[in-house]
Write a protein that holds these residues in place. Structure first.
Motif, PDB file in Angstrom:
ATOM      1  N   ARG A  30       1.068  -1.171   0.190  1.00 42.90           N
ATOM      2  CA  ARG A  30      -0.014  -0.122  -0.025  1.00 42.90           C
ATOM      3  C   ARG A  30       1.061   1.260  -0.035  1.00 42.90           C
ATOM      4  O   ARG A  30       1.922   1.382   1.007  1.00 42.90           O
ATOM      5  N   ASP A  56      -3.475   0.634  -8.324  1.00 42.07           N
ATOM      6  CA  ASP A  56      -4.380   0.133  -7.582  1.00 42.07           C
ATOM      7  C   ASP A  56      -3.961   0.067  -5.920  1.00 42.07           C
ATOM      8  O   ASP A  56      -4.668  -0.188  -5.090  1.00 42.07           O
ATOM      9  N   VAL A  59      -3.398   5.236  -2.700  1.00 48.22           N
ATOM     10  CA  VAL A  59      -4.471   5.928  -2.374  1.00 48.22           C
ATOM     11  C   VAL A  59      -3.646   7.175  -1.693  1.00 48.22           C
ATOM     12  O   VAL A  59      -3.043   7.420  -1.261  1.00 48.22           O
ATOM     13  N   THR A 121     -10.371   3.138   7.068  1.00 48.03           N
ATOM     14  CA  THR A 121     -11.004   2.639   5.959  1.00 48.03           C
ATOM     15  C   THR A 121     -10.439   1.350   5.710  1.00 48.03           C
ATOM     16  O   THR A 121     -11.347   0.401   4.735  1.00 48.03           O
ATOM     17  N   ALA A 123      -7.981   0.592   4.387  1.00 53.45           N
ATOM     18  CA  ALA A 123      -6.966   0.777   3.131  1.00 53.45           C
ATOM     19  C   ALA A 123      -5.499  -0.018   3.537  1.00 53.45           C
ATOM     20  O   ALA A 123      -4.683  -0.291   2.838  1.00 53.45           O
ATOM     21  N   LYS A 252     -14.092  -2.989   8.271  1.00 52.69           N
ATOM     22  CA  LYS A 252     -13.924  -1.744   7.831  1.00 52.69           C
ATOM     23  C   LYS A 252     -14.204  -1.735   6.071  1.00 52.69           C
ATOM     24  O   LYS A 252     -14.219  -2.986   5.815  1.00 52.69           O
ATOM     25  N   PRO A 253     -14.444  -0.738   5.467  1.00 52.06           N
ATOM     26  CA  PRO A 253     -14.929  -0.706   4.116  1.00 52.06           C
ATOM     27  C   PRO A 253     -14.009  -1.415   3.183  1.00 52.06           C
ATOM     28  O   PRO A 253     -14.453  -2.307   2.307  1.00 52.06           O
ATOM     29  N   TYR A 254     -12.640  -1.302   3.251  1.00 50.02           N
ATOM     30  CA  TYR A 254     -11.580  -2.018   2.458  1.00 50.02           C
ATOM     31  C   TYR A 254     -11.250  -3.287   3.069  1.00 50.02           C
ATOM     32  O   TYR A 254     -10.153  -3.930   2.388  1.00 50.02           O
TER      33      TYR A 254
ATOM     34  N   TRP B 209      -6.590 -10.574  -0.936  1.00 49.83           N
ATOM     35  CA  TRP B 209      -6.993  -9.287  -0.672  1.00 49.83           C
ATOM     36  C   TRP B 209      -5.940  -8.131  -0.763  1.00 49.83           C
ATOM     37  O   TRP B 209      -6.609  -6.877  -0.995  1.00 49.83           O
ATOM     38  N   ASP B 212      -6.888  -6.249  -4.174  1.00 45.90           N
ATOM     39  CA  ASP B 212      -7.992  -5.637  -4.430  1.00 45.90           C
ATOM     40  C   ASP B 212      -7.998  -4.208  -4.190  1.00 45.90           C
ATOM     41  O   ASP B 212      -7.342  -3.647  -3.614  1.00 45.90           O
ATOM     42  N   VAL B 214      -9.323  -0.240  -4.049  1.00 43.23           N
ATOM     43  CA  VAL B 214      -9.852   0.534  -2.881  1.00 43.23           C
ATOM     44  C   VAL B 214     -10.710   1.331  -3.723  1.00 43.23           C
ATOM     45  O   VAL B 214     -10.620   1.865  -4.736  1.00 43.23           O
ATOM     46  N   LYS B 215     -12.031   1.880  -3.023  1.00 41.49           N
ATOM     47  CA  LYS B 215     -12.999   2.588  -3.635  1.00 41.49           C
ATOM     48  C   LYS B 215     -14.003   2.274  -4.578  1.00 41.49           C
ATOM     49  O   LYS B 215     -13.423   1.757  -5.799  1.00 41.49           O
TER      50      LYS B 215
END
Ligand code: SF4
Lengths: 479, 215
Positions: A30, A56, A59, A121, A123, A252-254, B209, B212, B214-215
């Motif tokens: 990330r 991807d 962020v 989130t 993330a 969490k959303p992600y 995962w 994957d 985000v958003k």
């Protein structure tokens, strides 16, 4: 063979290739970016005609330069008054559009300080490698991730290759055992740790924070601790994954869902140091002995208990340290031997990636409730770390407690942590701040920063000078 | 990136411990979206008596007469002599950019903060770690002798004093190689693109995962 530390495991999991010269290619899962340290990296990619390796994984969000003032903020990017700030926020937005990178824009629901929105989130997740062109990236290590700050050339390198050239760091364990006294928080623990090992104590190490006091802390508290690992000189701080981590991440959303969640939990269950793991250095602190902390100088290691006194440079044998203390006292306008409680405050700042999560705001609100700021204090800023923290705080009515106390309720941003937006200290002003750096000029030219916990900051705002939040609350000075 | 092989230069002091990156380049100058032009604002708060603003012409600002870099004898210095934990604080690469833009090529100190140390190499700037006593000795010699210069030989890993005395220093072989040849590490890493792809494939099977969006 001796067991592995958490850091050893995370390193091993991300090792793409070891080179003969002792460096290694480490894969990055990330990549977080913000407006200040990314423009030159995008420029570099363009000049070299390179494309991001995996868009991807990136962020983005603007945080350092965005206004905290609601009226100015309502105007979005075009409403930012300061021209150079506006250009930077706009440049981030354009770069994200050009390269197809996900951005939580200035007034979108996901926006916030990059280190607050990552964990909240999903993330950023346990077991990941996380980087950002920002030294407080160590925050994400609280999830059981390998997270650290990088420079702009490395931002460009990670964008172009998804990897970082690294040398393995040494392992340090900071173990805090026992129970924290009432009114003593994660911030006090990390300040006490830095006071003990110094701002260069962790240089060259990845620090794992462990022990029963860390285990019984919430994720928010663990993030506060890992956030300041860099203030102890360590690029990365981390905490092992346990049930607290899993409970936090779930939903969490992600975060992974369904079958993938089960698979992830199994994978994460090994993210702790083995019992027989060997650390190069172990530092131990007794939680019960830690008192609320206040920094008095211009380096985070210049810290003392609230009931202590400002040190006397004459008592310091080492010449470089003695001049350091003298210079700090002069800059801070303090006398040797002065009681910490005698330091009067001009402004108070509650916010930053160290202490702007919901739990921090709850702690500050609990102290502020039914009280009002001292007349001598010019301004108290409360700046939530993200749009979602802000929404939650408003749902709980915390903003009303703050405004009733004469505190200002602001929009998510870095704000007075480094004063790149309009929020800053005047020369000579003393500020009780929940941020992480008390360097000269950090919060404004000539400004004097004292690092404290959110509860201590709120108590100082009410009293007008530093007070021991434990006595303050016990005395029931409620209106 | 600029190559660094051998360099001879005038030495200037930054005689305090824990010099942080906020001190090297204050935050108001981070608003630039370029890599160059930070030199006039290097050590801004120590160098000038007023508060600096981005985009301002620094030639008319009041200089702090007590700050060594403003002294005649240190004009044109390209080697900075510093104390322990130099470059602590933020990850801003604006710090090495500012040092470079001002004309520094090397920094000598007993210790550096990790991120800053790393950032220097990416910008053709050589940070050299020498023992505290050696650094102290260099400070004394520099103060005693106007026009004190040092020669830095990266190939041989030596700092050479005016009298010819050589002080050896350590440098990581990969970084040395890149610096000597002015190599761009992105290009080097991309030579391993197949290894990176192979790693991704293996990792995707273990932890899907992580891939994957985000958003
Ligand atoms: S809140 Fe402060 S320390 Fe955190 S990212 Fe923003 S400027 Fe940096």
């Amino acid at each position: 063979m001796a067991g592995q530390t958490l850091y050893d495991k995370l390193w091993q999991d991300h090792l793409v290739k070891s080179r003969e010269d002792g460096t290694a290619l480490i894969y990055i899962d990330r990549h977080l970016i913000h407006e200040v340290t990314s423009p030159q990296a995008f420029e570099g990619l363009r000049l070299a005609g390179r494309k991001p390796w995996r868009t991807d994984s990136v962020v983005a969000t603007p945080d350092h330069n965005v206004p905290s003032d609601s009226a100015e903020r309502a105007g979005g990017i075009d409403g930012i008054r300061d021209e150079v700030s506006r250009i930077q926020v706009k440049t981030l937005n354009e770069n994200c559009n050009d390269f197809g990178i996900v951005e939580f824009g200035i007034n979108e629901p996901g926006q916030g300080i990059v280190h607050v929105i990552g964990p909240e989130t999903g993330a950023t997740l346990p077991g990941m490698t996380v980087v950002c062109g920002d030294s407080h990236t160590s925050t994400h290590g609280a999830l059981g991730a390998l997270a650290h700050g990088i420079g702009t050339s490395e931002v460009e390198h990670v964008m172009a290759t998804q990897c970082l050239i690294q040398k393995k760091m040494k392992n340090m364990l900071v173990r805090v055992d026992g129970e924290l006294g009432p009114g003593v928080t994660a911030k006090d623990v990390v300040l006490a740790i830095i006071g003990r090992i110094g701002t260069a104590g962790g240089t060259g190490y990845a620090i794992e924070f462990g022990g029963s006091a860390i285990r019984s802390m919430s994720m928010e508290g663990r993030m506060t601790i890992c956030n300041m690992a860099i203030e102890a000189g360590a690029r990365a701080g981390m905490v092992a994954v346990d049930q607290v981590t899993l409970d936090y991440v779930k939903g969490k959303p992600y975060a992974p869902k369904g079958e993938q969640w089960e698979q992830a939990v199994e994978n994460w269950s090994r993210l702790h140091s083995d019992d027989d793991a060997v650390f190069d250095t172990v530092v131990e602190l007794a939680a019960g002995e830690i008192e609320p902390q206040v920094s008095w100088g211009t380096s985070p290691e210049m810290v003392a208990s609230v009931n202590a006194r400002v040190p006397d440079p004459a008592a310091e044998a080492d010449q470089t340290r003695r001049t350091g203390i003298e210079r700090a006292l002069e800059y801070m306008g303090l006398r040797a031997g002065q009681a910490i409680g005698d330091i009067k405050l001009d402004r108070v700042f509650i916010g930053s990636c160290t202490n702007s999560r919901i739990e921090d705001l709850r702690a500050a609100a609990a102290v502020a409730k039914g009280r009002t700021k001292a007349g001598s204090v010019k301004q108290v800023l409360v700046v939530p770390g993200s749009q979602s923290v802000k929404a939650q705080a408003e749902k709980e009515g915390l903003h009303e407690i703050f405004t009733a106390a004469g505190f200002e309720w602001r929009e998510p941003s870095c704000s007075m942590c480094l004063a790149m937006n309009a929020d800053k200290l005047g020369a000579g002003e003393h500020c009780a701040s929940t941020s992480n750096r008390n360097f000269e000029g950090r919060q404004g030219y000539g400004g004097r920063t004292h690092l404290v916990s959110p509860a201590m900051a709120a108590a100082a705002a009410v009293a007008g000078h530093f007070v021991d939040v434990r006595e303050f609350v016990a005395a029931g000075e409620t209106a | 990136m600029k190559a660094f092989t051998q360099h001879q230069g005038l030495v200037a002091p930054m005689d305090r411990a824990n010099v942080d990156t906020d001190l090297i380049i204050p935050k108001q100058f981070l608003k630039s979206i370029k890599r160059t032009g930070f030199g006039p604002n290097l050590f801004d708060e120590l160098r000038y008596l007023d508060e600096g603003m981005p985009g301002q012409d620094c030639s008319n600002r009041p200089l702090n007469p007590e700050f060594p870099l403003n002294h005649e004898r240190y004009q044109g210095a390209s080697v900075l002599l510093a104390r322990e934990n130099f470059g602590c604080g933020s990850s801003r690469e604006h710090a090495p950019w500012a040092l470079d833009d001002h004309g520094f090529r090397a920094i000598i100190a007993p210790s550096f903060a990790d991120i800053f140390f790393n950032n220097c190499f990416k910008n053709g700037l050589l940070p050299i770690v020498l023992a505290e006593e050696v650094v102290e000795q260099l400070f004394q010699e520099m103060y005693a002798q106007e026009g004190y210069t040092l020669t830095i030989d990266l190939e041989q890993q030596h700092v050479v004093k005016p009298g010819g005395e050589r002080i050896p220093f350590e440098v990581d072989s990969f970084r040395k190689h890149c610096l000597l040849n002015g190599l761009d590490d992105i290009g080097l890493t991309l030579e391993d693109a197949d290894d990176i792809r192979a790693y991704e494939e293996k990792r995707r099977a273990q932890a899907p995962w992580l891939f994957d969006a985000v958003k």
